[in-house]
Design a protein around this motif. Structure first.
Motif, PDB file in Angstrom:
ATOM      1  N   LEU A 190       4.657 -23.283  45.820  1.00 49.45           N
ATOM      2  CA  LEU A 190       3.531 -22.587  46.448  1.00 49.45           C
ATOM      3  C   LEU A 190       3.162 -21.323  45.674  1.00 49.45           C
ATOM      4  N   THR A 191       4.126 -20.757  44.948  1.00 45.45           N
ATOM      5  CA  THR A 191       3.856 -19.570  44.139  1.00 45.45           C
ATOM      6  C   THR A 191       2.731 -19.827  43.151  1.00 45.45           C
ATOM      7  N   SER A 249       6.503 -17.033  48.563  1.00 46.93           N
ATOM      8  CA  SER A 249       5.515 -17.395  47.543  1.00 46.93           C
ATOM      9  C   SER A 249       4.795 -16.191  46.954  1.00 46.93           C
ATOM     10  N   LEU A 252       8.692 -21.358  52.466  1.00 48.74           N
ATOM     11  CA  LEU A 252       7.809 -21.531  51.316  1.00 48.74           C
ATOM     12  C   LEU A 252       6.723 -20.459  51.299  1.00 48.74           C
ATOM     13  N   ASN A 310       9.484 -21.849  43.685  1.00 51.67           N
ATOM     14  CA  ASN A 310       8.675 -22.234  44.841  1.00 51.67           C
ATOM     15  C   ASN A 310       7.329 -22.753  44.341  1.00 51.67           C
ATOM     16  N   ASN A 368      11.274 -17.284  44.150  1.00 47.90           N
ATOM     17  CA  ASN A 368       9.829 -17.257  43.982  1.00 47.90           C
ATOM     18  C   ASN A 368       9.388 -18.146  42.823  1.00 47.90           C
TER      19      ASN A 368
END
Length: 287
Positions: free
Chosen positions: A223-224, A201, A197, A221, A218
Motif C-alpha cells: 500500500l506504501t 503505509s 496495512l 507494505n 513500510n
C-alpha cells in the motif's frame, strides 16, 4: 488449404467464442456488483463517513496540536490518506459479496453455470475496483476544502492512481474471500489485515526519520507504493517550497535511492495481478 494450416485456424475460431464468452461473463458480474453498490446507500454513506472524519476532524484536531511546518496545513498533508481510505476499505469489503453469495447459495449457481471461474473472479475484482473508485472520487471532489487545487492534470492523475489502488485492494479482498464461508469471519480477517496495512503505509505520517522497524514494515507494505505517488502528485501541484516537498513527500527510498513513481505504480499493478492469480486458483478449487 493443407491440413496443417487448417488446424491452427480451427483452433483460433474455437478460441474466439470462448474469449467472447469470458468477456461477457466479466461484464455481467461487473454490472451485478455495480448495481448492488448503487442499491446499498447505507454502505456508501458509512464508507464515506470515515475519510471525512479523518480529514476534517482528525486533521483539524492534530493540526491544532502541531505546528505548520514549512507553512503546510496538516489537513492538506493528510488529504492523500483521506483519498486512500475509502478506496481501500470499499474495495476490500466489496469482496464480501462472494461470502454472502456462498451463504445464500447463489455462488453455487454461478459455479455450476457454463462460465469460467477466472472470469467470475475478474468480474468481481473489476466491480469492486469500480465502486471503490467512485467513492474515492467523492472525496477527490473535496480537494479545495483541503487546500488542494482543482488542477485538471492533478485530478486525472489522482483518479488513475486511485483506480489502480482500488483494483489491487479488490484483488486482495477476492483472494481472502475465496476460501472463507462466513461473512463474520471475512469481516474480521479483512479488518485485521486492512488496518495494519493502512496505518503503516505512510497515509498518516511522513516517511522522513521513521524508526528502523517501522521503516522496514513500510517498505514491504504494498500500500506504501500507492499512497506515495498520490501524495507526491498532490505536493507537486501545491505552491510550497522545495524544502516542504522534501519533508512531506520525500518519496520511497531503497538503499538511499528514490523509487520513481512509474516503478511504484508497476509494483502496485504487479501485486494486483499476483493476488488476482492466487484468487483465481483458490476460486477454481472452491466448491
Amino acid at each position: 488449404m493443407t491440413v496443417s494450416a487448417a488446424l491452427p485456424l480451427g483452433g483460433a475460431l474455437r478460441a474466439r467464442p470462448r474469449l467472447l464468452h469470458s468477456v461477457r461473463t466479466v461484464r455481467v458480474v461487473w454490472q451485478r456488483e455495480l448495481l448492488r453498490f448503487l442499491h446499498e446507500r447505507v454502505r456508501m454513506g458509512t464508507t464515506l463517513l470515515q475519510p471525512l472524519m479523518f480529514l476534517f476532524v482528525l486533521g483539524a484536531g492534530l493540526g491544532g496540536l502541531t505546528h505548520r511546518a514549512y507553512g503546510v496545513d496538516f489537513t492538506t498533508f493528510v488529504y492523500p490518506g483521506a483519498l486512500v481510505m475509502p478506496v481501500l476499505f470499499s474495495a476490500v469489503m466489496s469482496a464480501g459479496s462472494i461470502v454472502w453469495d456462498r451463504e445464500f447459495g447463489f455462488l453455487r449457481e454461478m459455479l455450476v453455470a457454463p462460465v469460467g471461474r477466472t472470469a467470475i473472479v475478474v468480474g468481481k475484482a473489476l466491480g469492486g475496483a469500480t465502486t471503490a473508485t467512485i467513492q474515492g472520487a467523492v472525496v477527490l471532489a473535496l480537494a479545495r476544502a483541503a487546500g488542494v487545487p482543482y488542477d485538471p492534470a492533478l485530478m486525472l492523475t489522482l483518479l488513475g492512481e486511485m483506480a489502480l489502488l482500488a483494483f489491487m485492494c479488490a484483488c486482495f479482498g477476492v483472494m481472502v474471500a475465496a476460501r472463507i464461508s462466513s461473512l463474520h469471519a471475512f469481516m474480521g480477517v479483512s479488518q485485521m489485515a486492512v488496518q495494519p496495512l493502512f496505518f503503516t503505509s505512510g497515509a498518516m505520517f511522513t516517511l522522513t526519520a521513521l524508526p528502523g522497524w517501522l521503516a522496514v514494515v513500510n517498505r514491504f507494505n504494498p500500500l506504501t507504493y500507492a499512497v506515495d505517488p498520490i501524495r507526491r502528485a498532490v505536493f507537486a501541484h501545491l505552491h510550497v517550497s522545495a524544502a516542504a516537498r522534501a519533508h512531506y513527500a520525500p518519496g520511497v527510498a531503497w538503499g538511499g535511492r528514490q523509487v520513481p513513481v512509474w516503478a511504484e505504480l508497476l509494483i502496485v499493478a504487479a501485486t494486483a495481478l499476483i493476488m488476482l492469480a492466487v484468487a483465481g486458483r483458490e476460486f477454481r478449487d472452491t466448491q
